[in-house]
Structure formats: structure tokens, C-alpha cells
Motif scaffolding. Structure first.
Motif, PDB file in Angstrom:
ATOM      1  N   ILE A 100       0.210 -11.556  17.372  1.00  0.00           N
ATOM      2  CA  ILE A 100       0.747 -12.902  17.562  1.00  0.00           C
ATOM      3  C   ILE A 100       2.089 -13.071  16.859  1.00  0.00           C
ATOM      4  CG2 ILE A 100      -1.468 -13.990  18.045  1.00  0.00           C
ATOM      5  CD1 ILE A 100      -1.602 -14.941  15.168  1.00  0.00           C
ATOM      6  N   SER A 101       2.366 -12.285  15.833  1.00  0.00           N
ATOM      7  CA  SER A 101       3.687 -12.343  15.206  1.00  0.00           C
ATOM      8  C   SER A 101       4.753 -11.894  16.198  1.00  0.00           C
ATOM      9  CB  SER A 101       3.731 -11.471  13.945  1.00  0.00           C
ATOM     10  OG  SER A 101       5.034 -11.466  13.380  1.00  0.00           O
ATOM     11  N   ASP A 102       4.497 -10.803  16.894  1.00  0.00           N
ATOM     12  CA  ASP A 102       5.457 -10.297  17.880  1.00  0.00           C
ATOM     13  C   ASP A 102       5.598 -11.276  19.041  1.00  0.00           C
ATOM     14  OD1 ASP A 102       7.135  -8.109  19.010  1.00  0.00           O
ATOM     15  OD2 ASP A 102       5.574  -8.102  20.550  1.00  0.00           O
ATOM     16  N   MET A 103       4.511 -11.877  19.459  1.00  0.00           N
ATOM     17  CA  MET A 103       4.559 -12.833  20.566  1.00  0.00           C
ATOM     18  C   MET A 103       5.366 -14.069  20.184  1.00  0.00           C
ATOM     19  SD  MET A 103       0.673 -12.462  22.086  1.00  0.00           S
ATOM     20  CE  MET A 103       0.949 -13.541  23.489  1.00  0.00           C
ATOM     21  N   LEU A 104       5.252 -14.503  18.923  1.00  0.00           N
ATOM     22  CA  LEU A 104       6.048 -15.643  18.471  1.00  0.00           C
ATOM     23  C   LEU A 104       7.529 -15.282  18.449  1.00  0.00           C
ATOM     24  CD1 LEU A 104       6.229 -18.519  17.350  1.00  0.00           C
ATOM     25  CD2 LEU A 104       5.878 -17.563  15.060  1.00  0.00           C
ATOM     26  N   ALA A 105       7.839 -14.108  17.938  1.00  0.00           N
ATOM     27  CA  ALA A 105       9.240 -13.675  17.873  1.00  0.00           C
ATOM     28  C   ALA A 105       9.865 -13.618  19.263  1.00  0.00           C
ATOM     29  CB  ALA A 105       9.331 -12.315  17.194  1.00  0.00           C
ATOM     30  N   LYS A 106       9.074 -13.222  20.269  1.00  0.00           N
ATOM     31  CA  LYS A 106       9.591 -13.082  21.625  1.00  0.00           C
ATOM     32  C   LYS A 106       9.450 -14.360  22.454  1.00  0.00           C
ATOM     33  CE  LYS A 106       8.891  -8.095  21.693  1.00  0.00           C
ATOM     34  NZ  LYS A 106       8.095  -6.947  22.211  1.00  0.00           N
ATOM     35  N   GLY A 107       8.922 -15.419  21.820  1.00  0.00           N
ATOM     36  CA  GLY A 107       8.822 -16.694  22.510  1.00  0.00           C
ATOM     37  C   GLY A 107       7.698 -16.797  23.502  1.00  0.00           C
ATOM     38  N   GLU A 108       6.723 -15.896  23.436  1.00  0.00           N
ATOM     39  CA  GLU A 108       5.600 -15.917  24.372  1.00  0.00           C
ATOM     40  C   GLU A 108       4.539 -16.929  23.967  1.00  0.00           C
ATOM     41  OE1 GLU A 108       4.438 -11.776  25.622  1.00  0.00           O
ATOM     42  OE2 GLU A 108       5.963 -11.284  24.132  1.00  0.00           O
ATOM     43  N   ILE A 109       4.557 -17.360  22.717  1.00  0.00           N
ATOM     44  CA  ILE A 109       3.757 -18.478  22.243  1.00  0.00           C
ATOM     45  C   ILE A 109       4.710 -19.427  21.519  1.00  0.00           C
ATOM     46  CG2 ILE A 109       1.544 -17.279  22.107  1.00  0.00           C
ATOM     47  CD1 ILE A 109       2.000 -16.803  19.159  1.00  0.00           C
ATOM     48  N   PRO A 169       3.926 -14.643   8.836  1.00  0.00           N
ATOM     49  CA  PRO A 169       4.107 -13.565   9.811  1.00  0.00           C
ATOM     50  C   PRO A 169       5.390 -12.791   9.536  1.00  0.00           C
ATOM     51  CG  PRO A 169       4.634 -15.690  10.791  1.00  0.00           C
ATOM     52  CD  PRO A 169       4.043 -15.979   9.437  1.00  0.00           C
ATOM     53  N   SER A 170       5.384 -11.525   9.885  1.00  0.00           N
ATOM     54  CA  SER A 170       6.539 -10.672   9.607  1.00  0.00           C
ATOM     55  C   SER A 170       7.783 -11.155  10.330  1.00  0.00           C
ATOM     56  CB  SER A 170       6.222  -9.220  10.000  1.00  0.00           C
ATOM     57  OG  SER A 170       5.889  -9.127  11.378  1.00  0.00           O
ATOM     58  N   CYS A 171       7.619 -11.754  11.503  1.00  0.00           N
ATOM     59  CA  CYS A 171       8.799 -12.228  12.228  1.00  0.00           C
ATOM     60  C   CYS A 171       9.514 -13.328  11.446  1.00  0.00           C
ATOM     61  CB  CYS A 171       8.421 -12.705  13.625  1.00  0.00           C
ATOM     62  SG  CYS A 171       7.316 -14.129  13.682  1.00  0.00           S
ATOM     63  N   PHE A 172       8.753 -14.160  10.749  1.00  0.00           N
ATOM     64  CA  PHE A 172       9.345 -15.202   9.900  1.00  0.00           C
ATOM     65  C   PHE A 172      10.028 -14.575   8.693  1.00  0.00           C
ATOM     66  CE2 PHE A 172       8.733 -17.845   6.083  1.00  0.00           C
ATOM     67  CZ  PHE A 172       9.495 -18.955   6.420  1.00  0.00           C
ATOM     68  N   LEU A 173       9.350 -13.639   8.046  1.00  0.00           N
ATOM     69  CA  LEU A 173       9.908 -12.999   6.852  1.00  0.00           C
ATOM     70  C   LEU A 173      11.176 -12.210   7.175  1.00  0.00           C
ATOM     71  CD1 LEU A 173       6.589 -11.731   5.223  1.00  0.00           C
ATOM     72  CD2 LEU A 173       7.935 -13.726   4.552  1.00  0.00           C
ATOM     73  N   GLN A 174      11.253 -11.707   8.385  1.00  0.00           N
ATOM     74  CA  GLN A 174      12.420 -10.919   8.791  1.00  0.00           C
ATOM     75  C   GLN A 174      13.537 -11.766   9.388  1.00  0.00           C
ATOM     76  OE1 GLN A 174      10.550  -8.090  11.407  1.00  0.00           O
ATOM     77  NE2 GLN A 174       9.413  -7.096   9.737  1.00  0.00           N
ATOM     78  N   GLY A 175      13.319 -13.087   9.420  1.00  0.00           N
ATOM     79  CA  GLY A 175      14.365 -13.985   9.890  1.00  0.00           C
ATOM     80  C   GLY A 175      14.588 -13.978  11.383  1.00  0.00           C
ATOM     81  N   ALA A 176      13.521 -13.829  12.163  1.00  0.00           N
ATOM     82  CA  ALA A 176      13.658 -13.845  13.619  1.00  0.00           C
ATOM     83  C   ALA A 176      14.283 -15.167  14.065  1.00  0.00           C
ATOM     84  CB  ALA A 176      12.295 -13.658  14.279  1.00  0.00           C
ATOM     85  N   PRO A 177      15.169 -15.147  15.050  1.00  0.00           N
ATOM     86  CA  PRO A 177      15.804 -16.379  15.518  1.00  0.00           C
ATOM     87  C   PRO A 177      14.790 -17.398  16.011  1.00  0.00           C
ATOM     88  CG  PRO A 177      16.908 -14.432  16.414  1.00  0.00           C
ATOM     89  CD  PRO A 177      15.649 -13.946  15.768  1.00  0.00           C
ATOM     90  N   ASN A 178      15.039 -18.654  15.664  1.00  0.00           N
ATOM     91  CA  ASN A 178      14.228 -19.777  16.143  1.00  0.00           C
ATOM     92  C   ASN A 178      12.770 -19.715  15.706  1.00  0.00           C
ATOM     93  OD1 ASN A 178      16.436 -20.965  17.641  1.00  0.00           O
ATOM     94  ND2 ASN A 178      16.130 -19.334  19.149  1.00  0.00           N
TER      95      ASN A 178
END
Length: 328
Positions: free
Chosen positions: A168-177, A186-195
Motif C-alpha cells: 500500500i505504500s507503493d500504491m499511495l506513491a503511485k496514486g492508485e489509492i 510509510p516509506s513513500c512518505f519518509l522518502q518524500g514522494a510527491p503529493n
């Protein structure tokens, strides 16, 4: 002869004395294993591996409501957290709690205590019901995570598993959820994923206001003891509880030491003083009666959200002797 016990609990500052011997469990010979909470929960609710274990309070209430609990709890709440910080969203789509209506949110497990609290807070404080959101369950960082205890949810709850090879971290980063609920960032937040950001960026201020309004400091984890051991040795429950009380007391004493800092932060004493000013001298209380409000609130949320088959009564949550310790 001492009762031999295996014990699994995270090595928090408030449990450290159980590991280093400063807070022994009287009458018991303990083999203690320091595990992350998620591993303790998995091994407890799936396989009942340990005699004494840190437990998800939500999963405990679910099993207790059905009468198939393998553990009986004591009111040592080794994990507590305000959970406004646990809501991560696509900031290009969601600005306020009301924006969550109709959105798709990921979560590692529907029954996680953190998520029970978040759903209760969203409904009571912001008017967003669990049925207003589409839920997608899956591992935060590793695919294939499942619910640790069996649950059956109401028909108006839209919940599905994500694809078996996705997180679900990857899905959030890619905008699928549109967002996710998670006790861990989630790692996407810690890594500063856009939006990708928190629904409540200034969560300490929001959580402090929530406490001032409700007087609720959410309980996450308690300590469970194998039921067969309590039945054979009723005294064990109180002795374990007393050891956890002593370990917490030692921790709180150390937190207040300004001559030599026990926490690796520059201003921990200021934070300690602020917590006591806002929440009271014993801001992290153990004990059943000291926590009746958050315990009954969590039990109500669990039942209202369709997790518990009945609302567990306050009087049946813990080993009976732990409700009333001796006094001098």
C-alpha cells in the motif's frame, strides 16, 4: 519452585527494567525476548508461542468478545499513541477530513488498534463514517499481510485485499489509492514522494486539542498472560502487573533527570514537563480504573465497527485480581 515463563515485549524505556533485572517478576523464572510489536502479535494470535506477550488491544477485544481468547490481559499499557499522525494522504486530492468521503484508503489490517481509534475519531470528531470510505488491505512494505485474527465485517464496509504482489505504500506513491492508515510511517512518505503527506501536518497541536476536549489518550497495547497459567497460578497476574508498574516507575524517574539525560534528545525535560502540564502528573497511567474512559471507548468503537461480536464490558477485560491491588 519458580514458575517458568517465556515473555515477548518490545524493549521500550518503560519495559527496559524487565530485561535488565531491575524489575523482576516475583516467583517466576522469566526468559524475555525483545520483539517488535507486530511480530509479538502475529506469534501470539496465530500460534500462542509465549506465556506472556505484548498484545494488540483491539485484537484482544475481538477474541474476548467471541470467547476464543488464549490470553487474559493485565492493565499494563506499554503502548499508547494519539493517532491523528497515522493518516497519510495524497495531498493533491485530500485537504480536510471531509475529503475522505468516497475515497479509497489502504491499511495493513482493519483490526489494528491504531485504525480502530482513527475510524472512531473520524466519525465522532469529523462526521466521516467507516462506510464512507473504500478500504484496501495489504502489507505496508511487504506484500501478503493478512489479518492476525479472524474478523467478519458489516456488509456496508467495502474492503478488499490489494493485489498479492503490491504494497500500500507503493500504491499511495503511485496514486492508485488516495491515502492510508498506518501505525508506522510509510516509506513513500519518509522518502518524500510527491503529493504524499499527513492529513494533519501539525499533528501534535491537533492531538493536544483532542485530549483537552475528550480526555482520551488512546491505548494501543496491553500485556497478555496465557489463560492456562492464570488458571493454575492465579497469583501470577498480579506479580507480573507489579513488575510492569515498577518498570514504568523507574522509566518515569529517569525521564525527569536533567543532570544526565536518559533520552537522546536535547530538550527531553521540557517535553516531559509539557506533557505533565497538559495531561497531568501521571500522564501514562497503568491500571484498569485509571483508564476506564479510553478502555470503554475502544470497546465501543470495536463493537460499532463490527469487529467485536458484542461490546466487551469493562469488568471482564482483565485478570480479576489486577482491578484491586493491596494498599498499605
Amino acid at each position: 519452585m519458580a514458575v517458568e515463563l517465556s515473555m515477548s515485549v518490545c524493549n521500550y524505556d518503560r519495559t527496559a527494567a524487565l530485561f535488565d533485572g531491575r524489575a523482576p517478576i516475583e516467583g517466576c523464572d522469566v526468559t524475555a525476548v525483545a520483539l517488535e510489536p507486530e511480530e509479538s502479535f502475529h506469534r501470539a494470535f496465530k500460534f500462542q508461542e509465549f506465556d506472556v506477550t505484548e498484545m494488540s488491544m483491539s485484537s484482544y477485544l475481538v477474541t474476548l468478545s467471541r470467547g476464543d481468547n488464549h490470553y487474559v490481559a493485565i492493565p499494563a499499557f506499554v503502548s499508547r499513541l494519539f493517532r491523528h499522525s497515522s493518516i497519510y494522504v495524497r495531498t493533491d486530492r485530500i485537504k480536510t477530513p471531509a475529503d475522505l468521503k468516497g475515497k479509497t484508503m489502504g491499511l495493513p489490517e482493519y483490526q489494528m488498534t491504531a485504525n480502530v481509534w482513527v475510524r472512531g475519531i473520524l466519525q465522532e470528531e469529523y462526521g466521516v463514517k467507516p462506510s464512507d470510505i473504500k478500504w484496501r488491505r495489504g502489507g505496508l512494505e511487504e506484500p501478503g499481510r493478512e489479518e492476525r485474527a479472524k474478523i467478519t465485517l458489516p456488509p456496508d464496509i467495502d474492503i478488499k485485499a490489494v493485489p498479492a504482489d503490491r504494497t500500500i505504500s507503493d500504491m499511495l506513491a503511485k496514486g492508485e489509492i488516495d491515502g492510508l492508515l498506518s501505525a508506522r510511517a510509510p516509506s513513500c512518505f519518509l522518502q518524500g514522494a510527491p503529493n504524499v503527506g499527513r492529513l494533519f501536518p501539525d499533528y501534535p497541536a491537533v492531538e493536544e486539542a483532542y485530549f483537552s476536549k475528550t480526555k482520551l489518550f488512546p491505548i494501543m497495547h496491553a500485556i497478555g498472560i496465557r489463560k492456562s497459567i492464570v488458571e493454575k497460578h492465579p497469583w501470577v497476574a498480579v506479580n507480573i502487573f507489579k513488575a510492569y508498574l515498577k518498570a514504568k516507575a523507574l522509566c518515569m524517574h529517569e525521564l525527569g533527570q536533567i543532570g544526565h539525560l536518559h533520552a537522546t534528545l536535547p530538550w527531553p525535560i521540557a517535553a516531559y514537563d509539557h506533557a505533565r502540564k497538559v495531561m497531568g502528573e501521571d500522564y501514562w497511567p497503568y491500571g484498569a480504573h485509571e483508564n476506564q474512559l479510553p478502555l470503554e471507548t475502544l470497546a465501543r468503537y470495536s463493537f460499532e465497527q463490527g469487529l467485536s461480536v458484542r461490546q466487551v464490558a469493562f469488568e471482564e477485560m482483565f485478570a480479576k485480581p489486577t482491578y484491586e491491588l493491596s494498599k498499605i
